[in-house]
Design an enzyme around this catalytic site. Sequence first.
Site, short mmCIF file in Angstrom:
data_model
loop_
_atom_site.label_atom_id
_atom_site.label_comp_id
_atom_site.label_asym_id
_atom_site.label_seq_id
_atom_site.Cartn_x
_atom_site.Cartn_y
_atom_site.Cartn_z
N ASN A 130 -10.33 0.09 -0.62
CA ASN A 130 -9.10 0.09 -0.27
C ASN A 130 -8.47 -0.41 -1.83
O ASN A 130 -8.49 -1.66 -2.03
CB ASN A 130 -8.31 -0.81 0.63
CG ASN A 130 -6.85 -0.68 0.82
OD1 ASN A 130 -6.17 -0.23 -0.15
ND2 ASN A 130 -6.37 -1.00 1.87
N HIS B 276 -3.49 7.16 2.37
CA HIS B 276 -3.80 5.78 1.88
C HIS B 276 -5.28 5.56 2.60
O HIS B 276 -5.53 5.79 3.54
CB HIS B 276 -2.83 4.91 2.12
CG HIS B 276 -3.10 3.53 1.98
ND1 HIS B 276 -3.72 3.26 0.71
CD2 HIS B 276 -3.28 2.44 2.84
CE1 HIS B 276 -3.87 1.84 0.72
NE2 HIS B 276 -3.68 1.48 1.85
N CYS C 162 0.65 -1.27 -0.10
CA CYS C 162 0.29 0.07 0.13
C CYS C 162 0.92 1.32 0.02
O CYS C 162 0.34 2.32 -0.44
CB CYS C 162 -0.87 0.03 1.25
SG CYS C 162 -2.20 -1.21 0.99
O1 UT7 Z 1 -3.94 -1.06 3.44
C1 UT7 Z 1 -2.94 -2.42 3.93
C2 UT7 Z 1 -3.08 -2.23 5.37
N1 UT7 Z 1 -4.20 -2.78 5.96
C3 UT7 Z 1 -4.94 -2.22 6.94
O2 UT7 Z 1 -4.61 -1.23 7.18
C4 UT7 Z 1 -5.96 -2.97 7.58
C5 UT7 Z 1 -5.96 -2.68 8.89
N2 UT7 Z 1 -7.08 -3.46 9.82
C6 UT7 Z 1 -8.44 -2.99 9.61
O3 UT7 Z 1 -8.71 -2.31 8.93
C7 UT7 Z 1 -9.14 -3.63 10.52
O4 UT7 Z 1 -8.67 -4.57 11.40
C8 UT7 Z 1 -10.37 -4.70 9.97
C9 UT7 Z 1 -11.24 -3.81 9.03
C10 UT7 Z 1 -9.72 -5.77 8.99
C11 UT7 Z 1 -11.24 -5.38 10.78
O5 UT7 Z 1 -11.77 -4.38 11.80
P1 UT7 Z 1 -11.57 -4.63 13.30
O6 UT7 Z 1 -12.23 -3.77 13.99
O7 UT7 Z 1 -10.00 -4.79 13.67
O8 UT7 Z 1 -12.32 -6.10 13.57
P2 UT7 Z 1 -11.48 -7.56 14.20
O9 UT7 Z 1 -10.65 -8.10 13.27
O10 UT7 Z 1 -11.24 -7.21 15.67
O11 UT7 Z 1 -13.10 -8.37 14.52
C12 UT7 Z 1 -14.08 -7.91 15.36
C13 UT7 Z 1 -15.20 -9.02 15.10
C14 UT7 Z 1 -14.73 -10.53 15.12
O12 UT7 Z 1 -15.54 -11.44 15.80
P3 UT7 Z 1 -15.27 -11.77 17.53
O13 UT7 Z 1 -14.11 -12.63 17.27
O14 UT7 Z 1 -15.36 -10.30 18.10
O15 UT7 Z 1 -16.62 -12.45 17.55
C15 UT7 Z 1 -14.64 -10.88 13.56
O16 UT7 Z 1 -14.67 -12.19 13.48
O17 UT7 Z 1 -15.56 -8.76 14.09
C16 UT7 Z 1 -15.91 -10.03 13.09
N3 UT7 Z 1 -15.62 -9.65 11.73
C17 UT7 Z 1 -16.78 -9.40 11.05
N4 UT7 Z 1 -18.13 -9.21 11.38
C18 UT7 Z 1 -19.02 -8.82 10.56
C19 UT7 Z 1 -14.64 -9.55 10.87
N5 UT7 Z 1 -15.00 -9.39 9.72
C20 UT7 Z 1 -16.24 -9.02 9.77
C21 UT7 Z 1 -17.23 -8.56 8.92
N6 UT7 Z 1 -18.58 -8.49 9.23
N7 UT7 Z 1 -16.95 -8.18 7.61
#
Ligand code: UT7
Length: 332
Positions: free
Chosen positions: A286, A256, A116
């Site tokens: 993204n 970004h 990225c």
């Molecule tokens: O550009 C390249 C660099 N990449 C980035 O900068 C991305 C950085 N990371 C992020 O933007 C975020 O971490 C994400 C958007 C990928 C995920 O958001 P988050 O707030 O960190 O969610 P999480 O991974 O902590 O997941 C929280 C919960 C989990 O469920 P439990 O374990 O709490 O029951 C996930 O399984 O949300 C669940 N979850 C979803 N729920 C509904 C993960 N994806 C989804 C989804 N819909 N699409």
Amino acid sequence: MTKIRAAITGIHGWVPEDILTNFDLEKMVDTTNEWIITRTGIKERHILKGEGMGTSVIGTEAVNGLLKKTGTKPEEIDMVICATVTPDMLFPATANIISHNCGIKNAFSFDMNAACSGLLYAIVTASKFIESGAYKKVIVVGADKMSSIVDYTDRATCIIFGDGGGAMLFEPTTEDLGVMDSILQSDGSGMPYLHQKAGGSLKPPSLETIAAREHFIYQEGQPVFKFAVINMADVSAAIMERNNLSSDDVNWLVPHQANLRIIDATARRMGVGTEKVMINIQHYGNTTSGTIPLCLWDWEKQLRKGDNLILAAFGGGFTWGSIYLKWAYDPK
Ligand code: UT7
């Protein structure tokens, strides 16, 4: 001797027509429109569909548009750099294919992969070639067909990415404009958190790698998020400090577009109000190397000669960085 700087003298973006909305994704994986908007800020993303349509299609559209818009003949271009993580093929470089498609015959072309942050790395590389005095017209393309490496059964990643990109023309200037300063960084210890497991020399494609879905993006969202928030904010604050720029001096933050919460944290750390932050993640998601050119393209009419822009990115590698540039032209 008068210092030569590299200025952006034109920008053009391109996204495919097909749109994948959060409501479409609700039908494909266990997610909701509300979760996606709250956690990422994304509402929809564009998807490049059809046989034989690779990243070069995006790059070719962007470069052809740029040449037309700036009244530049393809033969005048000296060099083309394409930042991408989704090249048409592992080789030859997608930049070569784009140059060929656009009739660019007198340039050398190569790809740059810094995930990225690739666009920032490509801008700094282009600017050094221009500052040397040896090259007069350099095109930097940032383009990705992320849908080609997204697993549409993985709700944690498929909601994030989209396809698109843009192209920028860099030319020399002796005015106090263009790329003023940059900070680029990388840390390979971030590899486990964000990568594509198979398809490279470490793990060539096989029936096993396909069955294990290893040709898609693998991301551990939370650690990437933590590193991104800290490093993108730190590097943006650092470039302001090094150039004695107060938040009032900054006209635009061009971040970004990975996650709205990362963008907000960076803006807060810089003390820059949301009205000065380019945000279009809601429409494109993204697009990896495409996010920053797509922002500049969308905001081109609002930019004025002399505006101070801070470009900032964080991505796989890990890689991150910031660029301070002074915009070089008024709306045409
Ligand atoms: O550009 C390249 C660099 N990449 C980035 O900068 C991305 C950085 N990371 C992020 O933007 C975020 O971490 C994400 C958007 C990928 C995920 O958001 P988050 O707030 O960190 O969610 P999480 O991974 O902590 O997941 C929280 C919960 C989990 O469920 P439990 O374990 O709490 O029951 C996930 O399984 O949300 C669940 N979850 C979803 N729920 C509904 C993960 N994806 C989804 C989804 N819909 N699409």
